[in-house]
Design a protein around this motif. Structure first.
Motif, mmCIF file in Angstrom:
data_model
loop_
_atom_site.group_PDB
_atom_site.id
_atom_site.type_symbol
_atom_site.label_atom_id
_atom_site.label_comp_id
_atom_site.label_asym_id
_atom_site.label_seq_id
_atom_site.Cartn_x
_atom_site.Cartn_y
_atom_site.Cartn_z
ATOM 1 N N HIS A 6 0.850 -1.194 0.000
ATOM 2 C CA HIS A 6 0.000 0.000 0.000
ATOM 3 C C HIS A 6 0.883 1.239 0.000
ATOM 4 N N VAL A 7 0.603 2.152 -0.894
ATOM 5 C CA VAL A 7 1.319 3.422 -0.914
ATOM 6 C C VAL A 7 0.682 4.356 0.111
ATOM 7 N N VAL A 8 1.518 4.998 0.914
ATOM 8 C CA VAL A 8 1.052 5.955 1.921
ATOM 9 C C VAL A 8 1.550 7.342 1.527
ATOM 10 N N GLU A 9 0.636 8.291 1.417
ATOM 11 C CA GLU A 9 0.977 9.670 1.062
ATOM 12 C C GLU A 9 0.604 10.575 2.240
ATOM 13 N N GLN B 295 -0.954 12.295 -7.743
ATOM 14 C CA GLN B 295 0.435 12.010 -7.387
ATOM 15 C C GLN B 295 0.583 10.599 -6.835
ATOM 16 N N SER B 296 -0.385 10.161 -6.026
ATOM 17 C CA SER B 296 -0.333 8.809 -5.484
ATOM 18 C C SER B 296 -0.468 7.768 -6.584
ATOM 19 N N ALA B 297 -1.271 8.065 -7.598
ATOM 20 C CA ALA B 297 -1.411 7.144 -8.732
ATOM 21 C C ALA B 297 -0.082 6.969 -9.462
ATOM 22 N N VAL C 5 -3.274 5.173 1.025
ATOM 23 C CA VAL C 5 -3.594 5.707 2.343
ATOM 24 C C VAL C 5 -3.147 7.167 2.378
ATOM 25 N N LEU C 6 -4.101 8.074 2.506
ATOM 26 C CA LEU C 6 -3.806 9.501 2.592
ATOM 27 C C LEU C 6 -3.871 9.916 4.058
#
Length: 375
Positions: A169-172, A194-196, A221-222
């Protein structure tokens, strides 16, 4: 050094290059037909300084206050071994563990080289994907890579969290506030795009390791401060639609070497700064170099490109300055003066302008009737 690198160095001049990031890639893909921005970003040109030297400064980019606030909030979220962030990840990803391993990839044994950091990121992600333990792994500032216009670009997300039995999972982490469950729509949209970019880059890295795209979650996850305090909160955001658009736009970007072939061999945007850092090259000469590279201005550029005011001035009198929708409605007619002549019947339309000319004359007649009744 290959000829492409040498030409890009000449275009930029003897200054440190500005590096691509998720923000610039999102802006570039919003207007993939603009060769000017593609060349400048590939060469690492400081577009803000260039536009200022030309007399068209644009209020683009983040303020130093916003950058400082963002860094402070990120440090707070990651304090004490990311204890606060781990709490949020347990709540939103269902991590069943009391603790998680943590790897800081800002450097590798004191080495901050992008190549070394990227290699270390690959190795750690491959190890995490192959592990069968019921544990969670967090990678702080991993270095990913994405092909943009045929050239590799390094990207650095805030964090990648991994739930071993599930997916990465990418966390921003962003510093704009969520007040009563609502946040600024434009800021959220920018964060999602940007998360994409990060999700796409992570999937490409894992694909090189033989790991399928399903190992990276479609949701990011923002993390933002909640209400008027700095207490962090998190939300899951689906980026599938943004990734579809991003892939399509990236595929439309022409390769940089192909763009360079159409440009003068001696082209440069070098401002020739002296020892005091003040640019010495005449603005007129710099403007001539900039105009040698085709631009595709649209009103949307005002929100994303430092060269927007220069390009808008250059596009004055053209239908492109009215926006893509207007230009398409006008059948691709290049100049506003031609549009007005066709609307008044003062010019004979070319073969491919007949339909647009008929619609313009009808619109002009209706406008006159409406104005006449109003009077």
């Amino acid at each position: 050094m290959d000829s492409t690198e040498a030409r890009l160095d000449r275009i930029r001049g003897p200054v440190e290059p500005r590096t691509h990031n998720a923000r610039t890639i999102a802006a570039l893909t919003s207007n993939p037909g603009c060769a000017r921005r593609a060349i400048m970003d590939a060469a690492g040109v400081d577009k803000q300084r260039l536009a200022t030297h030309l007399g068209f400064p644009a209020p683009a980019g983040q303020s130093q206050f916003a950058i400082g606030r963002g860094n402070a909030f990120e440090a707070q979220v990651k304090a004490s071994g990311c204890a606060e962030l781990l709490r949020l990840l347990r709540d939103h990803l269902g991590l069943p563990i009391p603790e998680a391993s943590y790897d800081n990839l800002d450097d590798v044994g004191g080495n901050t080289s992008r190549e070394v950091r990227h290699a270390r990121t690959r190795a750690l992600l491959a190890r995490a994907a192959a592990s069968g333990e019921d544990a969670g792994t967090m990678f702080d500032h991993p270095l990913l890579r994405l092909q943009v216009g045929g050239r590799p670009v390094y990207l650095e997300p805030d964090l990648i969290a991994f739930q071993l039995r599930d997916r990465f999972h990418v966390v921003e982490i962003k510093s704009f506030s969520v007040i009563d469950g609502q946040a600024d729509g434009d800021k959220v949209a920018a964060a999602v795009i940007q998360s994409a970019v990060y999700v796409l880059a992570l999937r490409e890295l894992l694909a090189e390791l033989g790991i399928g795209p399903g190992s990276v979650a479609d949701e990011v996850v923002l993390v933002c401060p909640e209400n008027f305090a700095n207490q962090p909160t998190a939300a899951l955001l689906d980026v599938r639609r943004q990734m579809t658009v991003l892939r399509r736009q990236l595929s439309r970007l022409r390769r940089i070497d192909a763009l360079l072939e159409a440009l003068p061999a001696d082209l440069t945007f070098d401002l020739e700064p002296g020892r005091d850092g003040v640019a010495r090259r005449p603005p007129g000469a710099v403007a001539g170099s900039v105009r040698a590279v085709d631009a595709r201005y649209a009103p949307e550029c005002l929100a994303s490109c430092e060269m927007c005011f220069f390009c808008r001035h250059e596009a004055g009198g053209s239908t492109a300055a009215l926006g893509r929708a207007s230009r398409e409605d006008l059948g691709g007619i290049e100049h506003v003066s031609t549009v007005l002549q066709l609307a008044r019947g003062a010019a004979q339309p070319a073969g491919d302008q007949a339909e647009a000319a008929q619609l313009l004359r009808t619109a002009a007649r209706l406008r006159e009737e409406c104005l006449g009744e109003a009077v």
